[in-house]
Design an enzyme around this catalytic site. Structure first.
Site, PDB file in Angstrom:
ATOM      1  N   GLU A 137      63.839  54.056  -9.985  1.00 23.94           N
ATOM      2  CA  GLU A 137      62.864  55.564 -10.203  1.00 23.94           C
ATOM      3  C   GLU A 137      61.589  55.063  -9.831  1.00 23.94           C
ATOM      4  O   GLU A 137      61.134  56.285  -9.018  1.00 23.94           O
ATOM      5  CB  GLU A 137      62.881  56.172 -11.575  1.00 23.94           C
ATOM      6  N   TYR A 190      58.652  32.404 -17.842  1.00 20.98           N
ATOM      7  CA  TYR A 190      58.779  33.095 -18.063  1.00 20.98           C
ATOM      8  C   TYR A 190      60.229  32.695 -18.369  1.00 20.98           C
ATOM      9  O   TYR A 190      61.224  33.789 -18.740  1.00 20.98           O
ATOM     10  CB  TYR A 190      59.499  34.791 -16.732  1.00 20.98           C
ATOM     11  N   ILE A 223      64.465  51.129 -12.242  1.00 20.78           N
ATOM     12  CA  ILE A 223      63.912  50.140 -11.581  1.00 20.78           C
ATOM     13  C   ILE A 223      63.525  51.007  -9.937  1.00 20.78           C
ATOM     14  O   ILE A 223      63.574  51.782  -9.006  1.00 20.78           O
ATOM     15  CB  ILE A 223      65.048  49.382 -11.495  1.00 20.78           C
ATOM     16  N   GLY A 273      51.582  50.836 -19.065  1.00 21.05           N
ATOM     17  CA  GLY A 273      51.045  50.771 -20.064  1.00 21.05           C
ATOM     18  C   GLY A 273      51.608  49.299 -20.402  1.00 21.05           C
ATOM     19  O   GLY A 273      52.276  49.026 -19.268  1.00 21.05           O
ATOM     20  N   THR A 274      52.076  49.096 -21.645  1.00 23.56           N
ATOM     21  CA  THR A 274      52.757  48.189 -21.600  1.00 23.56           C
ATOM     22  C   THR A 274      54.312  48.359 -22.807  1.00 23.56           C
ATOM     23  O   THR A 274      53.979  49.825 -23.508  1.00 23.56           O
ATOM     24  CB  THR A 274      52.067  47.503 -22.656  1.00 23.56           C
ATOM     25  N   SER A 330      51.620  45.999 -15.272  1.00 21.19           N
ATOM     26  CA  SER A 330      51.589  47.057 -16.720  1.00 21.19           C
ATOM     27  C   SER A 330      50.940  47.368 -16.322  1.00 21.19           C
ATOM     28  O   SER A 330      50.352  48.836 -17.181  1.00 21.19           O
ATOM     29  CB  SER A 330      49.934  46.664 -17.887  1.00 21.19           C
TER      30      SER A 330
END
Length: 327
Positions: free
Chosen positions: A283, A59, A281, A224-225, A221
């Site tokens: 939430e 990353y 973050i 989703g993404t 994910s």
């Protein structure tokens, strides 16, 4: 049914260590993410209550993630043993002699003494070395012969040396998991398989297989993404606009994202939503003050489309590409 709280939502892995069901994913496109974003996000997440951080050498921000963890230890917010960190072995380090040096490189980058979980990121080996995406003259990744059992034995040595507490895999199919589980002389079983998992891709067969083998599923994910067509399959509509998730959310005064996360956590799947937005973050973490009914869980399970957002088709000609199989 175990009671999950913001302070206590860990499950026990087959090796006796615990993993928090709620984690923070830290992947952000290195070309577009401003420097320092990952560090600030991880520090904020720890302040909010996250105790599980998912990262990877590939990353390109593991130094920031490590800095954030160390700063939160230094200021007394957490102790090292309160934070669960997962690192990943990249495709170019599969040969056994490169595995421990790769983990040591991660530890040096993080400036930590150990990781809590070290996983094989993909069952695909690339040409070994420090170029993470080795390409030929046509711009195609250069593959390498994969011997998953030999790579696994090198991971076992890392655990025995105390560099990681637990060992797992990611994006492995049933055949590849069985290869490890049935390996002669197996010393340490994989405790997790990190795979795509959300209401549109609920992974019922893999769930059942992993349950039988005492492997915890870590769902990536889980919301989703992104809708980035360069790597995302857009056949499925955006998960968070789903009418059922939105309507269940209204009932509990929650967002569709919070419902999607709660769904997985409630069935024992670890979630690692990535966000660098403080609002989200916070939430995403607020899923411990409500629970879904059995009927709602069944309804959400019924949303499964068996379509992946993350297909990794550019590597589908690799002999160990995991997604040709049913699961």
């Amino acid at each position: 049914n175990m009671t999950l709280t913001a302070e206590s939502h860990s499950v026990t892995l087959s090796d006796g260590f615990k993993i928090p069901l709620m984690g923070l994913g830290t992947y952000g496109d290195p070309r577009t993410t401003p420097k320092g974003t990952a560090c600030e996000s991880v520090k904020y997440a720890i302040d909010v209550g996250y105790r599980h951080i998912d990262g990877a050498l590939v990353y390109f921000n593991e130094h920031e993630v490590g800095q954030a963890i160390r700063e939160k230890i230094a200021d007394g917010t957490v102790k090292r043993e309160d934070v669960f960190y997962c690192g990943k072995l990249w495709n170019t380090f599969h040969p056994p002699e490169l595995v421990m040096p790769a983990l040591k490189r991660t530890l040096k980058t993080l400036e930590l003494d150990y990781v809590d979980l070290y996983i094989i990121e993909l069952p695909l080996a690339f040409k070994p070395g420090d170029v993470f995406y080795p390409k030929d003259e046509n711009g195609k990744e250069v593959y390498h012969d994969t011997d998953l059992c030999a790579t696994w034995e090198a991971l076992e040595a890392c655990k025995d040396a105390g560099l990681t507490k637990s060992l797992g895999v990611s994006n492995f199919n049933k055949r590849q998991l069985e290869l490890i589980l049935n390996k002669p002389g197996l010393k340490h079983k994989p405790v997790t398989n990190q795979i795509e998992c959300h209401p549109y891709f609920t992974q019922p067969k893999m769930m059942e297989f992993c349950k039988k083998n005492d492997i915890i599923i870590v769902g990536y994910s889980p919301l989703g993404t992104s809708r980035d067509p360069s790597w995302v399959n857009l056949k499925s509509p955006p998960l968070l606009e789903d009418e059922l998730l939105v309507s269940i959310g209204k009932k509990y005064k929650k967002t569709s994202a919070q419902v999607a996360l709660r769904f997985n956590v409630q069935r024992g799947v670890v979630v690692i939503p990535k966000s660098f937005s403080p609002k989200r973050i916070k939430e995403n973490f607020e899923i411990f003050d409500f629970s879904l009914t059995d009927d709602e869980m069944k309804e959400i399970e019924g949303l499964n489309k068996n379509i992946r957002f993350v297909e990794l088709l550019m590597w589908s000609d690799h002999p160990e590409y995991p997604f040709h199989d049913d699961y």
